[in-house]
Scaffold this active site. Sequence first.
Site, PDB file in Angstrom:
ATOM      1  N   SER A 130       0.831  -1.200   0.000  1.00  0.00           N
ATOM      2  CA  SER A 130       0.000   0.000   0.000  1.00  0.00           C
ATOM      3  C   SER A 130       0.866   1.251   0.000  1.00  0.00           C
ATOM      4  O   SER A 130       1.984   1.252   0.544  1.00  0.00           O
ATOM      5  CB  SER A 130      -0.901   0.011   1.240  1.00  0.00           C
ATOM      6  OG  SER A 130      -1.516   1.266   1.424  1.00  0.00           O
ATOM      7  N   TYR A 155      -2.346  -0.191  10.136  1.00  0.00           N
ATOM      8  CA  TYR A 155      -2.520  -0.769   8.800  1.00  0.00           C
ATOM      9  C   TYR A 155      -1.230  -0.651   8.001  1.00  0.00           C
ATOM     10  O   TYR A 155      -0.748  -1.636   7.417  1.00  0.00           O
ATOM     11  CB  TYR A 155      -3.664  -0.067   8.073  1.00  0.00           C
ATOM     12  CG  TYR A 155      -3.747  -0.387   6.601  1.00  0.00           C
ATOM     13  CD1 TYR A 155      -4.077  -1.662   6.164  1.00  0.00           C
ATOM     14  CD2 TYR A 155      -3.482   0.589   5.641  1.00  0.00           C
ATOM     15  CE1 TYR A 155      -4.147  -1.964   4.812  1.00  0.00           C
ATOM     16  CE2 TYR A 155      -3.547   0.293   4.290  1.00  0.00           C
ATOM     17  CZ  TYR A 155      -3.876  -0.976   3.882  1.00  0.00           C
ATOM     18  OH  TYR A 155      -3.936  -1.275   2.546  1.00  0.00           O
TER      19      TYR A 155
END
Length: 336
Positions: A130, A155
């Site tokens: 990501s 995350y």
Amino acid sequence: MTPGRLLVTGAAGFIGFHLCRRLLAEGWTVRGIDNLNDYYDPALKRARLSQLEGHPAFTFQHLDIAQRDDLHRLFTGSRFDVVVNLAAQAGVRYSLEHPHSYADSNLLGFVNLLEGCRHQGVDHLLFASSSSVYGANSRLPYSEHDPVDHPVSLYAATKRAGELMAHSYAHLYDIPVTGLRFFTVYGPWGRPDMAYFSFTRKILAGESIPVFNHGQMQRDFTYIDDIVEAVVRLVDHPPQRQVDWPADPATSAAPFRIYNIGNHQPVALLDFIATLEECLGRKAQLELLPMQAGDVLATYAEVNDLAALVDFAPRTPLARGLAEFVRWYRQYYGTA
């Protein structure tokens, strides 16, 4: 690479669904797995799967990668030439309240998958990382060649940990591994937790939309077809070991490589909302709010390495991509 047998984890997810559909069109035999969790409406996930399940080269199995024994049985019972791991607990804000979901899927689940690839000796493992891993990095555009040691959300930290775990398996077991740093993916069949999706729902319902940092943010919005195009091209390019490795964060002496996949054109959040308003034919009511914990001010992908390797260039302007999303949204939800 001649199309063969390919495993896609997270096949009922947004990117997984689109990737499976494209791979089937390319002639691959695709096995999809997904745990169909309720992070967002499972009915949308099942609707995506219904678009795939009639294809003779596609099979689906309800399976959670965090379940070690189930994943072991999958790998011992089937042979895969390529594995694409898109199964993950997504979402920055959700990680503030549900940290264990990220450890279960993004860490434990990924280790289980790496073990399956190790024992089977797959030809190429690709996995979703990501843009969030860039965290507190201030240099723009974000480059794979810059260090990413300061994540600002759990995350992001789990995604960075996944990159490090994958590198260790590439080094120890000679598995060709490619990490894919996705930048703000949007488009039809998207995720309801993403801003553009929830904005659309709220604008059509006449509700106000939350705009963090008073709209002073930028994102490198990347249309789903461009994401899939890049991934499909990378499938055919498993990394090789480098004899004279220059100690570069994007590469390795092991058969390991990291690539950004983004639009290379960041858009101001308020400009994004204005474009969405045009597509919907409605004005938005803005609720201006302070910066949210875990967010970053801007994302901006440098994609020179990807372009050099596979001649990739994003092709979808924001206005066209959002128009396609709105067209799908109205059809799927039956909004006038």
